[in-house]
Each structure stands twice: as structure tokens, then as C-alpha cells.
Scaffold this active site. Structure first.
Site, PDB file in Angstrom:
ATOM      1  N   ALA A 241       5.760  -0.728  -6.806  1.00 24.37           N
ATOM      2  CA  ALA A 241       5.290  -1.896  -6.062  1.00 24.37           C
ATOM      3  C   ALA A 241       3.931  -1.677  -5.403  1.00 24.37           C
ATOM      4  O   ALA A 241       3.384  -2.592  -4.790  1.00 24.37           O
ATOM      5  CB  ALA A 241       6.316  -2.281  -4.993  1.00 24.37           C
ATOM      6  N   ASP A 242       3.357  -0.480  -5.545  1.00 20.77           N
ATOM      7  CA  ASP A 242       2.095  -0.184  -4.887  1.00 20.77           C
ATOM      8  C   ASP A 242       0.936  -0.874  -5.612  1.00 20.77           C
ATOM      9  O   ASP A 242       0.706  -0.647  -6.805  1.00 20.77           O
ATOM     10  CB  ASP A 242       1.859   1.330  -4.854  1.00 20.77           C
ATOM     11  CG  ASP A 242       0.669   1.701  -3.998  1.00 20.77           C
ATOM     12  OD1 ASP A 242       0.869   1.945  -2.796  1.00 20.77           O
ATOM     13  OD2 ASP A 242      -0.463   1.713  -4.529  1.00 20.77           O
ATOM     14  N   ILE A 243       0.199  -1.697  -4.876  1.00 21.84           N
ATOM     15  CA  ILE A 243      -0.882  -2.478  -5.477  1.00 21.84           C
ATOM     16  C   ILE A 243      -1.992  -1.577  -6.007  1.00 21.84           C
ATOM     17  O   ILE A 243      -2.586  -1.852  -7.056  1.00 21.84           O
ATOM     18  CB  ILE A 243      -1.439  -3.488  -4.443  1.00 21.84           C
ATOM     19  CG1 ILE A 243      -0.363  -4.523  -4.098  1.00 21.84           C
ATOM     20  CG2 ILE A 243      -2.679  -4.190  -4.981  1.00 21.84           C
ATOM     21  CD1 ILE A 243      -0.744  -5.445  -2.969  1.00 21.84           C
TER      22      ILE A 243
END
Length: 290
Positions: A241-243
Site C-alpha cells: 500500500a506504500d505510494i
């Protein structure tokens, strides 16, 4: 006063590590002298100095402290925080056979540096959730300056006991959201009461740590994964989920849009068992334009 000289296996780019550490205004980093002064959280607070006196390929460090009685434990803590027991050469060799080969060659010797205590790591993760980096850093700095303390020019985060006593309205006045204030105080109360023991948690598997943490209000998979990586130094975490990681993969593979979780898992098949280093080097690949 005491000092100790430590030699480790290369490659290990401490200068690059200091550059990344200097992004956080709470860190006491001196680029020219290749030194960082760090807080060590013992029964009594202690400031320890770490200076690089070697090279990337032949890393050597001078550690200085004040309390002779805690010397052995402090050195052990420094080894852990700076991950000096990890053989980066072995990790680099692994990635030479993968799609991350060029990134690992370009940023050779980039180490993972842990937060200075597991509690600090969780506090930072909660504060940084869904905020841009500049505001998150400023909010964290204000929080530590208000409730922590300074010693020999180094800032110490407040203890869980102290944060547990803070009123939500106090944090709201510092621009914390209602929920984030509740999350931070709630977490601190669990630790202060002994219901959550971070030392005990550190002995458990990645799965057990994640299962325990996500039951706590305000902690989801992203925070648990970051805690495993930067709080405990676990080597095989890949926060889908890390942009930043999404953007780095988009750039690396020339994708028209951000990758799906399924695509990210497919890309990362060959990166096990060092997904944490894949994550770090992907972040690094979009931090600089050099």
C-alpha cells in the site's frame, strides 16, 4: 567517557545513510564530520556518537559514549540500529540476478537504519499516516519538542507513560486529527499498562507481530509492516500500500499507471527473502534524480 572502534564487512555507505537520516529534523546529523549523535533509551537517557572513519568498501566506525557501565549494551544497540550484522554484499549478489539489478548497483551499500526505539517507530508511523512528508515531519518534531526532552543537543521522544497522560485536546491544538490523537494516546496507554510489551513482541514472528498490532485501534497493515522493517529490522517486508513503492515500480517498469497489488506481488517474486531491501532501494530510486 569511552570509545570503541568497530570494523564491519562492506559495502556499507554510511555517508548515504547520514543523508537519509538528515531528512528528519529531529536527528543530530553532521555530514562533514560523518557523524550522527543518537539517543539511547536506557534506565537513564544516554547520547552516543557514531562517526565513520572508513570507506564504503572498508567500513570503520568510532563509537563514543559517557557511561562505562552501559558500554556493552550500547554497542549492541548501535549494531542493531545501524544493522551492522547484516551482510549487504550477500544481498547485493542476490539482486544481481533480478530486475532490481541496476538500482542495487547504483545505490550499492545502502543500509536499512532502524528507528532509535521500537516505540518511537510506532509513534512516527501513526503520526505519518496519510500525511505528506513535510507536514508529518513538522508535526512529529513539534510533538517531540513539546513532550520529549533534549540532552547534549539530541532529542528524546517522550515515554509511553508520559504520552498516556496527554489530553486529546492538547494534541488537537497541535493540529493532530481527533482520531490520530486517540490512536497515539491509546497505543501509549496499552504500553504503559503492560498490556502491550514491545520487547516481548520483538521475539515473535512477522505474522504474530502483525496479528498483534492490527488489533490495536489506528494500526493497520502498512503501520505493522513499517514497524517490522524499521522498528525490528525484519528483512522481508514489502508494503504493497506504500505510494512511494508503487511510484518506483511504475517508473522502473515504465507502466502507464500505478501497479495493482497483484502486479507488485508478481514483480517481487524474485526479491524474496530480502523484500525490505527491495523496498528501501525502490524508495531510494525515486528520492534522487542523480
Amino acid at each position: 567517557m569511552w570509545e570503541e572502534t568497530v570494523n564491519i564487512s562492506g559495502p556499507y555507505d554510511f555517508d548515504l545513510a547520514l543523508q537519509r537520516q538528515s531528512i528528519d529534523p529531529l536527528n543530530d546529523v553532521h555530514i562533514e564530520s560523518r557523524t550522527i549523535n543518537i539517543p539511547v533509551y536506557e534506565s537513564e537517557a544516554e547520547v552516543v556518537s557514531i562517526q565513520a572513519i572508513g570507506t564504503t568498501d572498508k567500513p570503520c566506525f568510532l563509537i563514543k559514549g559517557k557511561n562505562e557501565q552501559t558500554k556493552a549494551h550500547v554497542i549492541e544497540q548501535v549494531y542493531k540500529i545501524f544493522q551492522w550484522n547484516v551482510t549487504l554484499d550477500e544481498i547485493n549478489n542476490h539482486f544481481q540476478q533480478t530486475t532490481l539489478n541496476e538500482i542495487f548497483m547504483k545505490h550499492r551499500g545502502t543500509p536499512i537504519i532502524l528507528d532509535f526505539s521500537p516505540y518511537n517507530c510506532l509513534v512516527k508511523c501513526i503520526i505519518h499516516q496519510q500525511l505528506n512528508m513535510k507536514f508529518a515531519m513538522a508535526l512529529t518534531e513539534n510533538f517531540v519538542h513539546t513532550y520529549g526532552f533534549e540532552q547534549d543537543g539530541v532529542w528524546f521522544y517522550p515515554s509511553p507513560d508520559k504520552v498516556a497522560e496527554i489530553e486529546i485536546e492538547e494534541l488537537r491544538s497541535m493540529k493532530f486529527s481527533q482520531r490520530k490523537a486517540e490512536y497515539l494516546i491509546g497505543l501509549s496507554k496499552l504500553i504503559a499498562s503492560g498490556e502491550l510489551n514491545l520487547q516481548e513482541l520483538a521475539t515473535k514472528s512477522d505474522e504474530e507481530v502483525t496479528k498483534t498490532l492490527v488489533k490495536i485501534r489506528g494500526i493497520g497493515p502498512w503501520t505493522a509492516q513499517n514497524f517490522l522493517m524499521f522498528g525490528l529490522g525484519r528483512p522481508n517486508l514489502f508494503p504493497l500500500a506504500d505510494i512511494g513503492i508503487q511510484n518506483a515500480i511504475k517508473k522502473l517498469f515504465n507502466l502507464e499507471k500505478k501497479p495493482t497489488y497483484e502486479e507488485m506481488e508478481n514483480f517481487s517474486q524474485d526479491w524474496h527473502p530480502y523484500l525490505s531491501y527491495a523496498s528501501l532501494y525502490l524508495w531510494r530510486s525515486i528520492e534522487t534524480a542523480e
